[in-house]
Design an enzyme around this catalytic site. Structure first.
Site, PDB file in Angstrom:
ATOM      1  N   HIS A 135      44.815  42.382  39.085  1.00 36.26           N
ATOM      2  CA  HIS A 135      44.775  43.849  39.208  1.00 36.26           C
ATOM      3  C   HIS A 135      46.165  44.483  39.090  1.00 36.26           C
ATOM      4  O   HIS A 135      46.272  45.693  38.872  1.00 36.26           O
ATOM      5  CB  HIS A 135      44.172  44.263  40.551  1.00 36.26           C
ATOM      6  CG  HIS A 135      42.777  43.792  40.771  1.00 36.26           C
ATOM      7  ND1 HIS A 135      41.753  44.077  39.898  1.00 36.26           N
ATOM      8  CD2 HIS A 135      42.230  43.032  41.763  1.00 36.26           C
ATOM      9  CE1 HIS A 135      40.627  43.520  40.350  1.00 36.26           C
ATOM     10  NE2 HIS A 135      40.892  42.887  41.472  1.00 36.26           N
ATOM     11  N   HIS A 174      35.643  41.137  40.170  1.00 34.33           N
ATOM     12  CA  HIS A 174      36.233  42.456  39.952  1.00 34.33           C
ATOM     13  C   HIS A 174      36.868  42.519  38.565  1.00 34.33           C
ATOM     14  O   HIS A 174      37.387  41.523  38.061  1.00 34.33           O
ATOM     15  CB  HIS A 174      37.318  42.736  40.998  1.00 34.33           C
ATOM     16  CG  HIS A 174      36.833  42.712  42.407  1.00 34.33           C
ATOM     17  ND1 HIS A 174      36.861  41.572  43.187  1.00 34.33           N
ATOM     18  CD2 HIS A 174      36.312  43.697  43.182  1.00 34.33           C
ATOM     19  CE1 HIS A 174      36.374  41.855  44.388  1.00 34.33           C
ATOM     20  NE2 HIS A 174      36.029  43.136  44.410  1.00 34.33           N
ATOM     21  N   TYR A 305      36.411  34.917  48.756  1.00 34.37           N
ATOM     22  CA  TYR A 305      36.629  35.285  50.156  1.00 34.37           C
ATOM     23  C   TYR A 305      35.620  34.670  51.113  1.00 34.37           C
ATOM     24  O   TYR A 305      35.711  34.892  52.311  1.00 34.37           O
ATOM     25  CB  TYR A 305      36.644  36.820  50.271  1.00 34.37           C
ATOM     26  CG  TYR A 305      37.639  37.406  49.289  1.00 34.37           C
ATOM     27  CD1 TYR A 305      39.006  37.315  49.523  1.00 34.37           C
ATOM     28  CD2 TYR A 305      37.215  37.958  48.077  1.00 34.37           C
ATOM     29  CE1 TYR A 305      39.921  37.790  48.599  1.00 34.37           C
ATOM     30  CE2 TYR A 305      38.123  38.431  47.155  1.00 34.37           C
ATOM     31  CZ  TYR A 305      39.472  38.342  47.421  1.00 34.37           C
ATOM     32  OH  TYR A 305      40.376  38.793  46.500  1.00 34.37           O
TER      33      TYR A 305
END
Length: 524
Positions: A135, A174, A305
């Site tokens: 990101h 993502h 996660y």
């Protein structure tokens, strides 16, 4: 050549120093859980272990601005309140006095892995790093990411090693918008990302995460976005995305290196992704990528996660890089309607830029009622708690299955029928000396006239012996030479032997002229 594992314990130093529910999931245990699992499975010991080095500021400058690098460097001397205030200027970020050191190690690990692969020290490898990177942008931290590890590795491979075609596969849940922004006008980097999108309602909420964002300028067609518009995507959906979208483009692109932004928040049980793909799916995805770039695959950890799911998925990826056979995929292998719609939309967006897609019918699939409300709006998301509880239960069951813990690595085998022929085989390929018992071989050959000769009986005996070894899990694959006139009959025996051994589904691929075995057409 083997597989490298790049890591440094200092990357566990950075951690959240204040309460922040959004950032608390990015924690040191992500690395220690994965490494502990690799050790318990005996996988770390089989890899070439490399201790990560810190990237230089010059290397960081391959994609980041000097001002941004300086800003991150200065976090080393800031107090807790100053760190919290600076973190608040970015989206989903926390800084720590050790962030600069850890982030440089994460970049350095990716660069070490690329160097080891491109200089022939190893064939492939995994960099186990944090903070993640995909990101991060030229002058901004974003989404737990400080420096863009994979983007810097791609720029480094181009600058230092002179590469002209690099494929980046981002299977994190993502969208890696940082990588997209850095290379969207660069035709030397093909960037593929699938990501939870929910028609733009899932973080990072970007219009340019949709399928019609395909790059710009000379880079048109070299950005490939596959947005998932509902949660619960599973093994069949992921494999279909590779087979119908990524691999056709990748073969046409013909990369010299494959970099994987390996985020495992796209695996079952993860609270961020809410997807259903099991850990062994990543073994299959890795295996599919190994046919590209001469097997030069560098995976770099991104998200993930749910500690148990993350650790098992990392192990599956490393097993495959080491050459272990991929375990069977569980569940029905039929993609869901929403996945097919997303894949078809991405193919339609890419078709003007790729010949391999122009031969297909890539008309966008009409949106199905199952993915939209009657008013045309996306349906509400599934409750996170319910999805996570269901996934956690399924994951716990999966991790107890023996197929997730295969035996030590299996080798391919070559069976020769002429004793005077010698081959120089790779170290991981064995020459099969055994053969089935004469009585068994003759019993299988008796109904088929073309197998009556001594030469064909010898080849058949070796084939039966090899098949038994494969079906019993003693060897992974093999090749047997058989006389041309007996090829169809030998295939017939191989099919019947596999079925009698308990195999329920067989795939036969015939290249060249070969009579179809008489019982094959109606067997089902």
């Amino acid at each position: 050549m083997g597989t490298a594992l790049v890591y440094h314990e200092d990357m566990t130093a950075t951690r959240l120093l204040w309460d922040d529910p959004e950032c608390e999931i990015e924690r040191p245990e992500r690395l220690t859980a994965a490494l502990d699992r690799l050790r318990k499975c005996g996988l770390e010991q089989r890899c070439l272990r490399l201790s990560a080095r810190a990237a230089s500021e010059e290397e960081l400058g391959l994609v980041h601005s000097p001002e941004y690098v300086s800003l991150v460097r200065e976090t080393q001397v800031l107090g807790k309140e100053e760190l919290q205030a600076l973190s608040g200027q970015f989206d989903a970020i926390y800084f720590h006095p050790s962030t600069f050191h850890c982030a440089r190690l994460a970049v350095g690990a990716a660069l070490q892995l690329v160097d080891a692969v491109l200089t022939g020290v190893v064939q492939n490898g995994l960099a186990l790093v944090r903070p993640p990177g995909h990101h991060s942008q030229r002058a901004a931290a974003n989404g737990f990411c400080v420096f863009n590890n994979v983007a810097i590795a791609a720029a480094h491979a181009k600058q230092k090693h002179g590469l002209h075609r690099i494929l980046i596969v981002d299977w994190d849940v993502h969208h890696g918008q940082g990588i997209q922004y850095l290379f969207e006008d660069d035709p030397s980097v093909l960037y593929f990302s699938w990501h939870r999108y929910e028609h733009g309602r899932f973080w990072p909420f970007l219009r340019e995460s949709d399928a019609d964002a395909v790059g710009r300028g000379q880079g048109l067609g070299f950005t490939v976005n596959l947005p998932w518009n509902q949660v619960g995507m599973g093994n069949a959906d992921y494999v279909a995305a590779f087979l119908h979208l990524l691999l056709p483009l990748a073969f046409e692109f013909d990369p010299e290196l494959v970099l994987v932004s390996a985020g495992f928040d796209s695996a079952i049980g993860d609270p961020e992704g809410q997807m259903q793909a099991t850990p062994e799916c990543f073994a299959h995805l890795t295996q599919l990528l190994q046919v590209l770039a001469g097997g030069r695959v560098c995976a770099v950890l991104e998200g993930g996660y749910h500690l148990e799911s993350l650790a098992e998925s990392v192990c599956m990826t490393v097993r495959t890089l080491l050459g272990d056979p991929a375990p069977p995929l569980s569940g029905p292998m039929v993609p869901c309607q929403s996945a097919l719609e997303s894949i078809q939309s991405a193919c339609a967006a890419q078709a003007p830029h790729w010949k391999s897609l122009q031969l297909q019918d890539v008309t966008p699939v009409p949106t199905s009622p199952s993915t939209h409300s009657p008013e045309g709006r996306p349906p509400p998301l599934l409750p996170g708690g319910l999805m996570c509880k269901t996934a956690a239960s399924a994951l716990s069951s999966l991790l107890d299955q023996p197929c997730l813990h295969p035996a030590p690595p299996l080798c391919p085998a070559v069976a020769l029928t002429a004793p005077d022929i010698t081959l120089v085989l790779p170290p991981d390929v064995t020459q099969q000396e055994g053969s089935a018992l004469n009585e068994e071989t003759e019993a299988w050959a008796r109904p088929l006239e073309s197998l009556a000769q001594d030469e064909t009986l010898t080849a058949l005996g070796k084939l039966l012996y090899l098949l038994d070894g494969m079906l019993d899990g003693q060897v992974s694959s093999g090749i047997v030479a058989t006389p041309p006139l007996a090829a169809a009959a030998t295939l017939d025996v191989a099919i019947q032997r596999g079925l009698s051994h308990g195999a329920q589904r067989l795939l036969c691929v015939a290249l060249g002229q070969l009579d179809r075995p008489p019982d094959l057409a109606h067997d089902g």
